[in-house]
Write an enzyme that holds these catalytic residues in place. Structure first.
Site, short mmCIF file in Angstrom:
data_model
loop_
_atom_site.label_atom_id
_atom_site.label_comp_id
_atom_site.label_asym_id
_atom_site.label_seq_id
_atom_site.Cartn_x
_atom_site.Cartn_y
_atom_site.Cartn_z
CG ASN A 225 10.47 8.07 -29.24
OD1 ASN A 225 10.88 7.38 -28.31
ND2 ASN A 225 11.20 8.25 -30.34
CG ASP B 10 17.59 2.97 -31.35
OD1 ASP B 10 16.41 3.01 -31.74
OD2 ASP B 10 18.51 3.63 -31.88
C1 IPE Z 1 15.81 6.76 -28.34
O1 IPE Z 1 15.64 6.11 -29.56
C2 IPE Z 1 14.55 6.68 -27.53
C3 IPE Z 1 14.18 5.35 -27.09
C4 IPE Z 1 14.85 4.25 -27.23
C5 IPE Z 1 12.92 5.29 -26.38
P1 IPE Z 1 15.26 6.91 -30.88
O2 IPE Z 1 15.25 5.92 -31.98
O3 IPE Z 1 14.03 7.70 -30.67
O4 IPE Z 1 16.49 7.92 -31.01
P2 IPE Z 1 17.11 8.62 -32.28
O5 IPE Z 1 16.01 9.34 -32.98
O6 IPE Z 1 17.71 7.57 -33.12
O7 IPE Z 1 18.15 9.54 -31.71
C1 IPE Z 2 13.30 1.82 -30.28
O1 IPE Z 2 13.28 1.36 -31.57
C2 IPE Z 2 11.92 1.92 -29.65
C3 IPE Z 2 11.43 3.29 -29.47
C4 IPE Z 2 12.08 4.39 -29.73
C5 IPE Z 2 10.08 3.43 -28.95
P1 IPE Z 2 12.99 2.30 -32.79
O2 IPE Z 2 11.53 2.37 -33.02
O3 IPE Z 2 13.67 3.63 -32.60
O4 IPE Z 2 13.68 1.53 -34.00
P2 IPE Z 2 14.60 2.13 -35.13
O5 IPE Z 2 15.68 2.90 -34.45
O6 IPE Z 2 13.74 3.00 -35.97
O7 IPE Z 2 15.12 0.94 -35.85
MG MG Z 3 15.51 4.32 -33.02
#
Ligand code: IPE
Ligand code: IPE
Ligand code: MG
Length: 246
Positions: A69, A21
């Site tokens: 997502n 993340d």
């Molecule tokens: C969790 O991250 C999913 C992945 C890393 C693929 P998100 O960024 O989607 O999760 P939330 O929304 O912060 O819970």
């Molecule tokens: C994790 O990084 C990757 C996926 C969930 C695909 P994020 O895209 O959630 O990055 P933040 O949490 O918005 O910084």
């Molecule tokens: Mg995230």
């Protein structure tokens, strides 16, 4: 003594699961668009996979795309899917060189066709590798997985190949996408968020959780060593008392 040297190789977790993340925030920090963060996250994936295999981890699960997502802006979803196709394609050779088998869990049928095909091809081309299994969680959510498992079990009861009194913990485990994979002993989440986000709810029942504030594109070798060392310094009691463990 380096972090790597401090690791007790006879006490390694067999399975590490990672919620990668913070790509978006990392990009913002660098004054760039979110996708720049995802692109840079690939470097961390490569380094983590190679490091894990090198120290002897048997299973590594990476949460790459959740069911939730899909609700992101369309352009980000498309860019992520393209990145995925490109990366899987580009990395298959390295996976083979390192004897890493690729697997995937999630609602794979919801992936775009080129992505699905690329993935199946890489799974097929790496299936005899035995050093480590790399599991990509794609279009994955744990509640989706559990609902699916319940449906499959209910079907068997309808078909009379199973009775309700025969249902036990193994029945549930065997109907999850992870039926052939041991539960993770260690779960790592980057980016400072302290939540599970619908990831492996059943399988993480007794996992050790490790959180780091680093954004995923900044996560590297040393961070993985640090997480494993932290894990090795914990006492896993499984409900027993400390005294009972010795
Ligand atoms: C969790 O991250 C999913 C992945 C890393 C693929 P998100 O960024 O989607 O999760 P939330 O929304 O912060 O819970
Ligand atoms: C994790 O990084 C990757 C996926 C969930 C695909 P994020 O895209 O959630 O990055 P933040 O949490 O918005 O910084
Ligand atoms: Mg995230």
């Amino acid at each position: 003594m380096s972090l790597k040297e401090k690791i007790n190789t006879s006490k390694l977790p067999q399975h590490i699961a990672i919620i990668m993340d913070g790509n978006g925030r990392w990009a913002k920090q660098h004054g760039e668009e979110r996708i720049f963060g995802h692109e840079n996250g690939v470097k961390s994936v490569r380094e983590t996979v190679e490091t894990a295999a090198e120290i002897g981890i048997k299973y590594l699960t990476l949460y790459a795309f959740s069911t939730e997502n899909w609700n992101r802006p369309q352009e980000e979803v498309i860019a992520l899917m393209q990145l995925l196709v490109y990366t899987i394609n580009a990395e298959t050779e390295t996976l083979n060189k390192n004897s890493i088998r690729l697997e995937a869990i999630g609602d794979l049928s919801s992936l775009p066709e080129d992505c699905y095909n690329e993935l199946q091809e890489a799974i097929e081309n790496t299936k005899t590798n035995s050093r480590m299994t790399l599991v990509l969680a794609l279009s994955y959510s744990s509640r989706w997985e559990i609902v699916n498992a319940v449906k499959k079990i209910a079907q068997k009861i309808e078909n009379k190949t199973l009775t309700s009194s025969e249902i036990n913990e193994d029945t549930i485990s065997q109907h999850l996408c992870t039926s052939k994979i041991p539960d993770p002993e260690l779960m790592i989440r980057t980016s400072g968020e302290h939540r599970i986000s619908n990831f492996l709810l059943w399988q993480l029942a007794y996992s050790e959780l490790y959180f780091t504030d680093k954004f995923w594109p900044d996560f590297g070798k040393e961070d993985l060593y640090q997480a494993i060392l932290d894990y090795q310094n914990r006492e896993r009691r499984f409900g027993k008392t400390s005294e009972q463990l010795v």
